[in-house]
Design an enzyme around this catalytic site. Structure first.
Site: not given
Ligand code: 5GP
Ligand code: MG
Length: 187
Positions: A51, A107, A110, A159, A172
């Protein structure tokens, strides 16, 4: 061969959140913020692939410090838009980061599970310092108490794809970041 000008909104997106130009400008100011903290020091960038590839390559070109680069691959999503719980380490560090200044680059922040998982892992290697930098921050979705030291943009709970971010490994390569058309949100 004559190249046609690219449309402002890629066909796969229903809405553009951040244009390529907006991202470029913010990456530059973000690099200056990072520089202000590290001064002339050397540091090691740890990029969370796939990402963070585009963000990392653009950001590191704006930084004139001596830097080293390593990558970590962590899985948190399948071919889906919902997190599948606990992150898993797919491939780890290759550089020795003991007593080094480390900047983790991702990237998007979340739920926070990925960054928490990765920072815990890195701390076990005893770096001199550890900071985090994310291009995007979806504050509304946080499940664990973690914030990044450097944030490019705060975005609403949607998303998004593009500029390194994927849906089922696609999109990507889009130069901007936006919301995928609903009819394309199936793997
Ligand atoms: P977390 O562990 O904080 O929930 O998520 C982090 C990872 O989830 C990011 O590195 C990314 O790869 C993926 N992710 C979270 N939200 C999004 C989004 O809106 N779009 C995409 N493509 N990936 C996301
Ligand atoms: Mg990621």
């Amino acid at each position: 061969m004559k190249l046609k000008p690219k449309p402002t909104r890629p066909r796969s997106l229903s809405r553009v959140l951040l244009s390529g130009a907006q991202i470029r400008r913010r990456v530059r100011t973000l690099a200056a913020e990072i520089k202000a903290v590290y001064g002339e020091e050397e540091f090691t960038l740890i990029s969370l692939i796939n990402g963070a590839v585009m963000f990392t390559s653009d950001l590191m070109r704006e930084i004139d410090n001596p830097v080293r680069l390593d990558c970590i691959r962590v899985s948190s999503y399948g071919a889906n838009t919902i997190s599948i719980g606990t992150p898993q380490l797919i491939s780890s560090l290759t550089l020795d980061i003991r007593r080094r200044h480390v900047l983790v680059i991702d990237d998007i922040l979340d739920t926070g599970k990925t960054l928490q998982f990765v920072t815990k892992l890195i701390r076990r290697h005893r770096p001199a310092s550890l900071r985090t930098c994310v291009l995007l921050d979806k504050k509304a979705r946080r499940q664990v108490a973690i914030e990044a030291d450097f944030v490019g943009f705060s975005i609403p709970d949607e998303f998004v794809v593009g500029y390194g971010l994927d849906f089922a490994e696609r999109y990507r390569n889009l130069p901007c970041i936006g919301v995928l058309r609903p009819e394309l949100q199936h793997a």
